[in-house]
Design a protein around this motif. Sequence first.
Motif, PDB file in Angstrom:
ATOM      1  N   GLY A   1       5.272 -27.844  16.456  1.00 38.54           N
ATOM      2  CA  GLY A   1       5.799 -26.514  16.256  1.00 38.54           C
ATOM      3  C   GLY A   1       6.277 -26.224  14.839  1.00 38.54           C
ATOM      4  O   GLY A   1       6.464 -27.131  14.018  1.00 38.54           O
ATOM      5  N   PHE A   2       6.482 -24.934  14.563  1.00 33.34           N
ATOM      6  CA  PHE A   2       6.999 -24.465  13.281  1.00 33.34           C
ATOM      7  C   PHE A   2       8.477 -24.812  13.119  1.00 33.34           C
ATOM      8  O   PHE A   2       9.240 -24.845  14.093  1.00 33.34           O
ATOM      9  N   ASP A   3       8.875 -24.993  11.887  1.00 34.59           N
ATOM     10  CA  ASP A   3      10.283 -24.914  11.533  1.00 34.59           C
ATOM     11  C   ASP A   3      10.672 -23.446  11.720  1.00 34.59           C
ATOM     12  O   ASP A   3      10.037 -22.551  11.142  1.00 34.59           O
TER      13      ASP A   3
ATOM     14  N   LEU B   1       1.427 -18.808  15.867  1.00 35.76           N
ATOM     15  CA  LEU B   1       1.803 -17.410  15.683  1.00 35.76           C
ATOM     16  C   LEU B   1       0.530 -16.578  15.706  1.00 35.76           C
ATOM     17  O   LEU B   1      -0.448 -16.898  15.028  1.00 35.76           O
ATOM     18  N   LEU B   2       0.540 -15.507  16.490  1.00 41.51           N
ATOM     19  CA  LEU B   2      -0.588 -14.590  16.566  1.00 41.51           C
ATOM     20  C   LEU B   2      -0.196 -13.278  15.906  1.00 41.51           C
ATOM     21  O   LEU B   2       0.916 -12.776  16.121  1.00 41.51           O
ATOM     22  N   ALA B   3      -1.096 -12.693  15.132  1.00 42.56           N
ATOM     23  CA  ALA B   3      -0.816 -11.436  14.458  1.00 42.56           C
ATOM     24  C   ALA B   3      -2.012 -10.510  14.556  1.00 42.56           C
ATOM     25  O   ALA B   3      -3.161 -10.932  14.407  1.00 42.56           O
TER      26      ALA B   3
ATOM     27  N   PRO C   1       1.468 -24.291  12.302  1.00 41.97           N
ATOM     28  CA  PRO C   1       2.297 -24.984  11.310  1.00 41.97           C
ATOM     29  C   PRO C   1       1.422 -25.714  10.293  1.00 41.97           C
ATOM     30  O   PRO C   1       0.303 -26.133  10.608  1.00 41.97           O
ATOM     31  N   LEU C   2       1.938 -25.850   9.098  1.00 42.22           N
ATOM     32  CA  LEU C   2       1.207 -26.560   8.058  1.00 42.22           C
ATOM     33  C   LEU C   2       0.843 -27.955   8.554  1.00 42.22           C
ATOM     34  O   LEU C   2       1.682 -28.675   9.093  1.00 42.22           O
TER      35      LEU C   2
ATOM     36  N   VAL D   1       0.967 -16.103   3.986  1.00 44.17           N
ATOM     37  CA  VAL D   1       1.324 -17.404   4.572  1.00 44.17           C
ATOM     38  C   VAL D   1       1.304 -18.494   3.507  1.00 44.17           C
ATOM     39  O   VAL D   1       2.188 -19.358   3.454  1.00 44.17           O
ATOM     40  N   ALA D   2       0.285 -18.457   2.644  1.00 44.16           N
ATOM     41  CA  ALA D   2       0.152 -19.427   1.553  1.00 44.16           C
ATOM     42  C   ALA D   2       0.271 -20.854   2.086  1.00 44.16           C
ATOM     43  O   ALA D   2      -0.447 -21.226   3.017  1.00 44.16           O
ATOM     44  N   ASP D   3       1.189 -21.644   1.516  1.00 47.12           N
ATOM     45  CA  ASP D   3       1.310 -23.047   1.921  1.00 47.12           C
ATOM     46  C   ASP D   3       2.382 -23.265   2.986  1.00 47.12           C
ATOM     47  O   ASP D   3       2.838 -24.378   3.182  1.00 47.12           O
ATOM     48  N   ARG D   4       2.751 -22.194   3.693  1.00 50.71           N
ATOM     49  CA  ARG D   4       3.757 -22.329   4.755  1.00 50.71           C
ATOM     50  C   ARG D   4       3.145 -22.563   6.127  1.00 50.71           C
ATOM     51  O   ARG D   4       3.861 -22.839   7.101  1.00 50.71           O
ATOM     52  N   GLY D   5       1.845 -22.456   6.238  1.00 49.61           N
ATOM     53  CA  GLY D   5       1.174 -22.639   7.514  1.00 49.61           C
ATOM     54  C   GLY D   5      -0.319 -22.721   7.298  1.00 49.61           C
ATOM     55  O   GLY D   5      -0.807 -22.701   6.160  1.00 49.61           O
TER      56      GLY D   5
END
Length: 274
Positions: A93-95, A157-159, A196-197, A177-181
Amino acid sequence: MARPSDPRHPSPRLIATDLDGTFLRTDGTVSERTAQVWAALPELDIETVLVTARPPRWLHDLEHVVGRHGIAICGNGAFVYAVAERSVIEAHGFDPEVLVGIIEDLRAAVPTVTFATETATGAFFEPSWPDPHRDPVLEHSPRGGVEVLLSAPVGKLLALAPALATEDFLRVVADVVADRGHLAYSGAFGLAEVNPLGVTKAVALEEWSAERSVAAEAVWAFGDMPNDLPMIEWAGLGVAVANAHPAVLQAADLVAPSNDDDGVAVTLEPLLAG
């Protein structure tokens, strides 16, 4: 394109496949031919695993093809799911702070965006989330803001931003999002999927293979969309079905017939004959 008989691609010890657009026909069914070939592989001591963007609950109708281990990798690698037991046995999971930042920044960049999240305990939706998949869970799941979306650790995460062209929207999401995921696209309704990344189909498949002492060179992987690219490129033999996205066709070692022409089965049948 290299053929499966090419000495650079030895006979597989493990075969992985995407579902929608690859293993499944366009109507979402598994052909009898494909089901029979897939079921016969373990008798040759060839392990099989489904690796899909689908959430766990969308695998129940496919329990008959999951394999003798009963496990599927889903959510683009976010979840490892015991299908018969209806149990998530592994989740990535994400932070929460990172995820909140992504949501806020995406909403600033695309004010019309709407979100949903996939977790080990179910899905959560914003009030404006449509139902492009006609998902029955939507009727019973909580709807609300960020506090609802983060009701449980989020694996994906869905968008959606229906007013934007898909390519434009995905470009914005990638920039934000870049390098965050890790942004993935499975071809569904202009949906951007963010894990998650470090969470991809390839990472999950590599871990699955390592647990069984199978090297990448002995893995064959089938796919059709950009979210399949990491595992197509990682596997010893990456196979694209003929209906695949151009990027997948270009990256693959082998192009098989389309999903509606049983491309997975056609590619694997020589293993059974041999």
